[in-house]
Enzyme design. Structure first.
Site, PDB file in Angstrom:
ATOM      1  CD  GLN A  58      -2.716  -1.102   2.587  1.00  0.00           C
ATOM      2  OE1 GLN A  58      -2.758  -2.136   3.245  1.00  0.00           O
ATOM      3  NE2 GLN A  58      -3.312  -0.006   2.998  1.00  0.00           N
ATOM      4  CG  PHE A 118      -8.331  -5.699   4.610  1.00  0.00           C
ATOM      5  CD1 PHE A 118      -9.470  -5.123   4.075  1.00  0.00           C
ATOM      6  CD2 PHE A 118      -8.021  -6.996   4.236  1.00  0.00           C
ATOM      7  CE1 PHE A 118     -10.288  -5.820   3.193  1.00  0.00           C
ATOM      8  CE2 PHE A 118      -8.829  -7.710   3.356  1.00  0.00           C
ATOM      9  CZ  PHE A 118      -9.971  -7.115   2.833  1.00  0.00           C
ATOM     10  CD  GLU A 135      -0.550   2.804   6.461  1.00  0.00           C
ATOM     11  OE1 GLU A 135      -0.152   3.936   6.810  1.00  0.00           O
ATOM     12  OE2 GLU A 135      -1.632   2.327   6.846  1.00  0.00           O
ATOM     13  NE  ARG A 140      -7.376   7.989  12.291  1.00  0.00           N
ATOM     14  CZ  ARG A 140      -7.960   8.675  11.291  1.00  0.00           C
ATOM     15  NH1 ARG A 140      -9.183   9.145  11.432  1.00  0.00           N
ATOM     16  NH2 ARG A 140      -7.300   8.910  10.180  1.00  0.00           N
ATOM     17  NE  ARG A 195     -12.714  -1.539   5.404  1.00  0.00           N
ATOM     18  CZ  ARG A 195     -13.347  -2.277   4.498  1.00  0.00           C
ATOM     19  NH1 ARG A 195     -13.254  -3.606   4.561  1.00  0.00           N
ATOM     20  NH2 ARG A 195     -14.043  -1.720   3.538  1.00  0.00           N
ATOM     21  CB  THR A 227      -3.925  11.885  12.750  1.00  0.00           C
ATOM     22  OG1 THR A 227      -3.121  10.697  12.838  1.00  0.00           O
ATOM     23  CG2 THR A 227      -5.388  11.496  12.794  1.00  0.00           C
ATOM     24  CB  ALA A 264      -5.721   7.660   6.367  1.00  0.00           C
ATOM     25  CD  GLU A 283      -9.307   3.721   7.786  1.00  0.00           C
ATOM     26  OE1 GLU A 283      -8.566   3.241   8.643  1.00  0.00           O
ATOM     27  OE2 GLU A 283      -9.188   4.880   7.346  1.00  0.00           O
TER      28      GLU A 283
END
Length: 778
Positions: A215, A246, A250, A328, A360, A458, A527, A730
């Protein structure tokens, strides 16, 4: 308030939704997916002489490496080389946020499955056979497997962080009701269909091309360059699509790509590394388990006046993305509710499990589960329904989040009132009550789950993207962005943007692979921001090209550019169609030496966050929605099925309703799986026990709710969403949290003496024990 609608009105609304979905653009990848023609890493045409690699990993969770004997493995015919940390020309480090994760273990191992060496052989079979011949001696050290253990030992990844609003300590003194408790939410295996993998091949001048299932192509490029000790321009990373991500690809797709590139660096030959399912399950991190405590205070009229929570995040053996995930959690600790006095703290706890990672929802679901548990506890002890507390505390316009952002364009009450009205909540409650009164062996439970999820990375600097758009001589269009297609339909949305701007058939648009040479220095596809960021960049590039083309057309037709429009591959002067076709216009632009290529950059405006003050405006906008979940529990067996999930979801102005509906339904079922059946299990030695699909249960077709209905919330959308079409990847996962509470409500109906527990997932075993604990016998 909305008035209750009749069944006929509801059916008409659902029919209208169905018609709209049929008219929307379908996921254009579906055709090749169904025919088995879509290409993934394992489908790459490999070069002659390509080697295959297998990872040798630690058989212990924590210990000092006393010795490793590779001699028998190296002597096996067909083994080309075994690479260890000693063969790394650059830095033996792949940590992103914190440099605390070696590519290969050196003197110690820190989790069961930690890579120690890479076996490169003529075939994967030979490499696996060689792995079994390696002999290793490890002096075992104490193993930490839980957040509580880590906290007690002072084993933390980073210092704890807190968000504070108002004065909770003072506010608790004024509360009519105060309740405390603890919760646990387990991890979750990504179980993407395509396992982790990469293919590295040498190009000329020392360049290495990596085809990766990632990702984050830039993360792979940057980390590979660091490990090999070369400049980033020597590493090209290419991604066609992923067979699911998912969040699990990443950050954690990186090591396998780096290992393949390391082997190619030394052998000057292509190397393929594809994990099998068991290796993938053992070596990779999951959704973070959380052990949490809460304290909630309410007024007599059920307003939440104060809320405190401490979240112990099980980060695993290295930071990975844990600090960002923890952050988060704080952002979503109060979900859809306004709480004037808040103090929430999160600690990333270092344990001897594989480094846990993005999944996710990215920490948001873990935070939301705790406040929903606190509300359920308070409602039970006060003697009211959770619905009464939820409804009394929903966010309103201009309310303040604990992180300082002022709530704008709030749809919390709108989605709640629409759901309870459209689906007639009173009728559902009566149906549940009547069923329970007339059945002793089966009991129904119902729960409502509102959601509020912020959209943006974020980490503010990550909120940017680029797009490279070419218009070719024949009028066809090629688009390159940083968006990685992993089943969410982002390719279709990018093509739709270009087709709409140029008013050409979507068949004329092609999305190129995601490639670090064409689009560099990118944020990962994560995100829920991929379509917004890359879509805005694509829109910007296409509009710049359109402006040039209008100027060319206006000059030829002797009018002003403002009078020119494009429609259905023809040029119009105002509303009047001309004879000038799209392809003629492109040829004309080429003859005039007008640039038909545009590279556009987009950065989300307005957002900012000061981590020294834990205050700011981190989100471009929020997504809202409400789900009503009903379940039936078999009180003899402890099994359950979900009768229905009825959702009103905030899509904004959806640009692709079919794709967005699919995202809602898929996320919902994944959330239900996390809350009800997907149980990650490690033993005290840190060994994964749920290491196969026979021991790790995910939702199948029989687990899906009998009825899933989704009605789009009527809103004006948001200007910072691409074409006012809000992010959808998400947020819907959090609807699945309501499944836990629906089941628990059914248990309470059967067993009035059941002591509320908030220990997810709510597996059938836990249901069965809850049904009969301290239950009065007749």
């Amino acid at each position: 308030m909305h008035k209750n609608k009749s069944n006929n009105e509801l059916e008409s609304q659902l029919d209208a939704v169905s018609i709209a979905l049929k008219k929307s653009i379908k996921n254009l990848d579906s055709y090749t997916h169904v025919r088995g023609e879509s290409l993934y890493v394992d489908d790459v045409n490999i070069r002659q002489g390509t080697f295959h690699a297998v990872v040798f990993d630690s058989p212990k969770a924590h210990g000092k490496i006393k010795s490793v004997d590779y001699s028998k493995a190296e002597a096996l015919e067909g083994v080309e080389r075994i690479l260890t940390y000693k063969d790394i020309p650059g830095k033996n480090q792949i940590g992103g946020i914190i440099p605390d994760e070696p590519l290969f273990a050196e003197d110690e191992v820190h989790f069961w499955g930690m890579p120690i060496a890479l076996i490169v052989a003529e075939t994967e079979f030979i490499a696996r056979k060689a792995r079994d011949l390696i002999e290793i001696e490890i002096e075992e050290l104490p193993v930490i497997t839980t957040g509580k253990q880590a906290k007690e030992k002072g084993s933390l990844i980073t210092k704890p962080r807190s968000f504070v609003l108002g004065d909770p300590e003072k506010a608790f003194k004024d509360c009519e009701y105060v309740f405390e408790g603890e919760t646990f939410s387990n991890g979750q295996e990504h179980l993407y269909i395509e396992a982790q993998g990469a293919y590295a091949e040498p190009l000329e001048n020392g360049t290495i091309k990596i085809t990766s299932s990632t990702q984050g192509p830039t993360a792979v490029q940057r980390t590979t360059a660091q490990v090999l000790g070369v400049a980033m321009h020597k590493i090209e990373v290419d991604v066609t699509r992923l067979g699911g991500g998912f969040g699990g690809k990443e950050d954690q797709a990186t090591p396998w790509a780096v290992m393949a590139a390391l082997a190619t660096y030394h052998l000057n030959q292509s190397v393929k590394l594809i994990l099998n399912r068991h290796d993938d399950l053992r070596m990779t991190g999951k959704r973070h388990p959380y052990e949490s405590t809460y304290k909630i205070g309410l007024s007599k009229d059920l307003k939440i006046l104060a809320y405190e929570a401490e979240f112990l995040q099980n980060a695993g053996a290295a930071a990975d993305l844990s600090p960002a995930v923890a952050e988060r959690t704080l952002f979503h600790a109060t979900n859809s509710y306004y709480v004037p006095n808040v103090n929430v703290t999160v600690a990333s706890c270092k344990t001897n499990l594989p480094p846990n990672t993005a999944f996710r929802g990215f920490g948001g679901p873990q935070g939301m589960f705790v406040i929903e548990s606190a509300i359920a506890k308070a409602a039970h002890d006060i003697g009211v329904t959770p619905r009464a507390i939820q409804e009394a505390n929903l966010l309103d316009e201009n309310d303040v989040f604990s992180y300082g952002q002022i709530a704008k364009k709030v749809e919390a009450k709108n989605s709640w009132e629409s759901a309870t009205s459209i689906y007639n909540i009173e009728a559902i409650e009566r149906e549940v009550e009547e069923f329970n009164n007339s059945n002793s062996a089966f009991k129904k439970g119902m729960a409502l789950m509102p959601i509020c999820f912020g959209i943006s990375f974020t980490n503010t600097p990550m909120n940017h993207a680029r797009a490279l758009v070419h218009i070719y001589l024949d009028g066809s269009v090629g688009i390159s962005t940083a968006a990685v297609e992993m089943g969410q339909g982002v390719n279709t949305k990018m093509m739709q943007i270009a087709a709409d701007v140029f008013s050409v058939p979507i068949e004329k648009i092609k999305i190129e692979t995601t490639n670090t040479t064409r689009v560099a220095n990118t944020s990962p596809s994560a995100a829920s921001s991929t379509a917004d960021l890359n879509g805005k960049a694509t829109l910007k590039a296409c509009n710049a090209l359109l402006k040039r083309l209008k100027t060319v057309a206006a000059t030829y037709l002797k009018v002003t550019p403002e009078q020119i429009t494009l429609k259905d591959e023809f040029v119009y002067i105002k509303a009047k169609k001309t004879q000038l076709e799209w392809t003629q216009l492109i040829s004309m632009a080429m003859l005039e030496r007008v640039a038909l290529t545009e590279n556009a950059h987009y950065a989300t405006p307005e957002i900012h966050f000061d981590k020294t003050k834990e205050k700011g405006h981190p989100f471009a906008y929020h997504v809202y929605g409400t789900a009503i979940i009903t379940t039936t529990v078999d009180c003899t067996r402890g099994t359950y099925e979900f009768d229905s999930v009825k959702i009103v979801h905030d899509y904004g102005k959806s640009m692709s309703k079919g794709i967005d509906l699919g995202q809602v339904e898929g996320a919902l079922v994944q959330g239900i799986g996390w809350m009800t059946m997907e149980e990650i299990a490690y033993n005290d030695d840190g060994k994964l026990l749920s290491n196969a699909l026979s021991t790790y249960k995910i939702p199948d077709i029989f687990s899906v709710p009998k009825i899933v209905e989704t009605v789009p919330l009527e809103t004006k959308g948001h200007e910072l969403a691409i074409l006012k079409s809000k992010a959808v990847g998400e947020p819907p996962l959090m609807y699945g949290i309501g499944a836990y509470f629906a089941i628990q409500n059914a248990i309470k109906t059967f067993n009035p003496n059941y002591d509320l527990k908030f220990h997810a997932p709510m597996t059938p075993e836990k249901v069965l024990m809850g049904l009969y604990e301290s239950r009065p016998t007749k």
